[in-house]
Design a protein around this motif. Sequence first.
Motif, mmCIF file in Angstrom:
data_model
loop_
_atom_site.group_PDB
_atom_site.id
_atom_site.type_symbol
_atom_site.label_atom_id
_atom_site.label_comp_id
_atom_site.label_asym_id
_atom_site.label_seq_id
_atom_site.Cartn_x
_atom_site.Cartn_y
_atom_site.Cartn_z
ATOM 1 N N HIS A 126 62.417 8.840 -69.320
ATOM 2 C CA HIS A 126 62.754 10.229 -69.587
ATOM 3 C C HIS A 126 64.210 10.407 -69.995
ATOM 4 C CE1 HIS A 126 58.881 11.579 -67.981
ATOM 5 N NE2 HIS A 126 59.069 10.705 -67.019
ATOM 6 N N GLY A 127 64.959 9.317 -70.018
ATOM 7 C CA GLY A 127 66.361 9.390 -70.413
ATOM 8 C C GLY A 127 67.324 9.529 -69.262
ATOM 9 N N TYR A 128 66.839 9.481 -68.017
ATOM 10 C CA TYR A 128 67.701 9.581 -66.847
ATOM 11 C C TYR A 128 68.159 8.193 -66.396
ATOM 12 C CZ TYR A 128 65.985 14.382 -66.373
ATOM 13 O OH TYR A 128 65.663 15.693 -66.607
ATOM 14 N N ARG A 129 69.378 8.105 -65.891
ATOM 15 C CA ARG A 129 69.884 6.862 -65.322
ATOM 16 C C ARG A 129 69.397 6.734 -63.878
ATOM 17 N NH1 ARG A 129 71.594 2.757 -68.036
ATOM 18 N NH2 ARG A 129 73.010 2.178 -66.344
ATOM 19 N N TYR A 138 67.337 5.496 -56.884
ATOM 20 C CA TYR A 138 67.951 6.821 -56.870
ATOM 21 C C TYR A 138 68.263 7.252 -58.294
ATOM 22 C CZ TYR A 138 68.793 5.956 -51.879
ATOM 23 O OH TYR A 138 68.634 5.685 -50.553
ATOM 24 N N LEU A 139 68.209 8.548 -58.527
ATOM 25 C CA LEU A 139 68.689 9.100 -59.781
ATOM 26 C C LEU A 139 70.204 9.109 -59.745
ATOM 27 C CD1 LEU A 139 66.140 12.012 -60.060
ATOM 28 C CD2 LEU A 139 66.383 10.155 -61.706
ATOM 29 N N ALA A 140 70.832 8.607 -60.811
ATOM 30 C CA ALA A 140 72.283 8.454 -60.815
ATOM 31 C C ALA A 140 73.000 9.797 -60.682
ATOM 32 C CB ALA A 140 72.726 7.736 -62.094
ATOM 33 N N HIS A 141 72.417 10.863 -61.235
ATOM 34 C CA HIS A 141 73.101 12.148 -61.120
ATOM 35 C C HIS A 141 73.094 12.668 -59.684
ATOM 36 C CE1 HIS A 141 68.976 12.913 -62.691
ATOM 37 N NE2 HIS A 141 68.952 13.939 -61.856
ATOM 38 N N ASP A 163 72.268 16.384 -72.131
ATOM 39 C CA ASP A 163 72.181 14.923 -72.227
ATOM 40 C C ASP A 163 71.885 14.364 -70.837
ATOM 41 O OD1 ASP A 163 72.469 12.203 -72.502
ATOM 42 O OD2 ASP A 163 74.387 12.300 -73.573
ATOM 43 N N ARG A 164 70.665 13.886 -70.637
ATOM 44 C CA ARG A 164 70.225 13.441 -69.314
ATOM 45 C C ARG A 164 70.954 12.198 -68.815
ATOM 46 N NH1 ARG A 164 63.670 14.060 -70.276
ATOM 47 N NH2 ARG A 164 63.608 16.341 -70.187
ATOM 48 N N SER A 165 71.579 11.456 -69.710
ATOM 49 C CA SER A 165 72.299 10.242 -69.310
ATOM 50 C C SER A 165 73.785 10.496 -69.093
ATOM 51 C CB SER A 165 72.117 9.147 -70.371
ATOM 52 O OG SER A 165 72.723 9.525 -71.602
ATOM 53 N N ASP A 166 74.249 11.717 -69.361
ATOM 54 C CA ASP A 166 75.660 12.060 -69.210
ATOM 55 C C ASP A 166 75.908 12.558 -67.793
ATOM 56 O OD1 ASP A 166 78.249 12.938 -69.303
ATOM 57 O OD2 ASP A 166 77.997 14.248 -71.043
ATOM 58 N N ASN A 167 76.344 11.634 -66.923
ATOM 59 C CA ASN A 167 76.497 11.954 -65.508
ATOM 60 C C ASN A 167 77.946 12.186 -65.103
ATOM 61 O OD1 ASN A 167 73.718 11.873 -64.798
ATOM 62 N ND2 ASN A 167 73.788 9.646 -64.943
ATOM 63 N N ARG A 168 78.768 12.634 -66.042
ATOM 64 C CA ARG A 168 80.113 13.074 -65.671
ATOM 65 C C ARG A 168 79.978 14.261 -64.717
ATOM 66 N NH1 ARG A 168 82.491 15.388 -70.265
ATOM 67 N NH2 ARG A 168 80.366 15.607 -71.063
ATOM 68 N N ILE A 169 80.805 14.288 -63.703
ATOM 69 C CA ILE A 169 80.646 15.320 -62.682
ATOM 70 C C ILE A 169 80.830 16.714 -63.279
ATOM 71 C CG2 ILE A 169 83.050 15.417 -61.886
ATOM 72 C CD1 ILE A 169 79.830 15.414 -59.707
ATOM 73 N N THR A 170 81.623 16.845 -64.337
ATOM 74 C CA THR A 170 81.817 18.140 -64.980
ATOM 75 C C THR A 170 80.590 18.574 -65.774
ATOM 76 O OG1 THR A 170 82.861 17.038 -66.875
ATOM 77 C CG2 THR A 170 84.313 17.899 -65.155
ATOM 78 N N ASN A 171 79.655 17.659 -65.989
ATOM 79 C CA ASN A 171 78.435 17.984 -66.729
ATOM 80 C C ASN A 171 77.262 18.253 -65.802
ATOM 81 O OD1 ASN A 171 76.963 18.276 -69.236
ATOM 82 N ND2 ASN A 171 75.982 16.301 -68.773
ATOM 83 N N LEU A 172 77.494 18.226 -64.505
ATOM 84 C CA LEU A 172 76.424 18.403 -63.527
ATOM 85 C C LEU A 172 76.618 19.695 -62.744
ATOM 86 C CD1 LEU A 172 76.316 14.764 -62.064
ATOM 87 C CD2 LEU A 172 75.067 15.673 -64.037
ATOM 88 N N ARG A 173 75.507 20.355 -62.438
ATOM 89 C CA ARG A 173 75.562 21.530 -61.581
ATOM 90 C C ARG A 173 74.296 21.587 -60.741
ATOM 91 N NH1 ARG A 173 74.655 26.743 -65.690
ATOM 92 N NH2 ARG A 173 72.775 25.964 -66.737
ATOM 93 N N ASP A 174 74.455 22.015 -59.492
ATOM 94 C CA ASP A 174 73.360 22.130 -58.539
ATOM 95 C C ASP A 174 72.787 23.544 -58.647
ATOM 96 O OD1 ASP A 174 71.613 22.014 -56.441
ATOM 97 O OD2 ASP A 174 73.116 21.695 -54.881
#
Length: 247
Positions: A126-129, A138-141, A163-174
Amino acid sequence: MNNVSATSQQNTTSFSSINRRHASLRGAAKRKAWITLVKEMHRDGWPVAALAEMCEASKPTIRRWLQRDEGLDDTETSSLTPINSRTDLTREMLHDVLVYNQDTGEFIWGSGRPRTGKLAGWTDFHGYRKISISGHEYLAHHLAWLYVFGVLPRHEIDHINGDRSDNRITNLRDVRRKINTQNQRRRRKDGSPELPLGTSFDKARNKFAAYIGHNGKTIALGRFDTPEEAGAAYLAAKRVLHDGCTI
């Protein structure tokens, strides 16, 4: 590896061929192709460890593939929830085995590990790390969230830029699922890939229709001469009605 048959050696070529078609295969189709080939190679004598290394997957994943039937659907692996139910993983434990680069979103194996300094994990169908730690996937994000904030996400992790593989913390939100869904940037698999998000072709009128979901209802946005016009109408409405939209 000395006992690997000629047939299984030929399978490595088939595996490489499937890998080269990574961009064209999606979801269940790609997974089915890989699982079928992995089963054939295992019957020909390939050990689980070798298959895991070749597929860049964990050994538990390979074992599950070998035990499953090939009629799989896209709900087999959820992209939105943790891969396993283990909740005792702490930030301290994570820091002991991995180094997370917040600027790149990548995890590197820490010192004292067999793969010290090397990139950790693999990209799933699915494009996830994903990363395997002590036999658990575990999912990397999710790991990134735990690494930085000390807790696993309460809801779902949304990749803000899509981008599902872009796990920069600034690109993630809960966020809650509603917000995550509203940040959709691509058509779902059952939609025509040639048309923009939120549009369809009205054969009866020979027009392109735009529509959007809001508060449990579907709102018609009009019919247009071109898919670009319909897509623009959808995007304009999405930016107003969907709080989760970041486009």
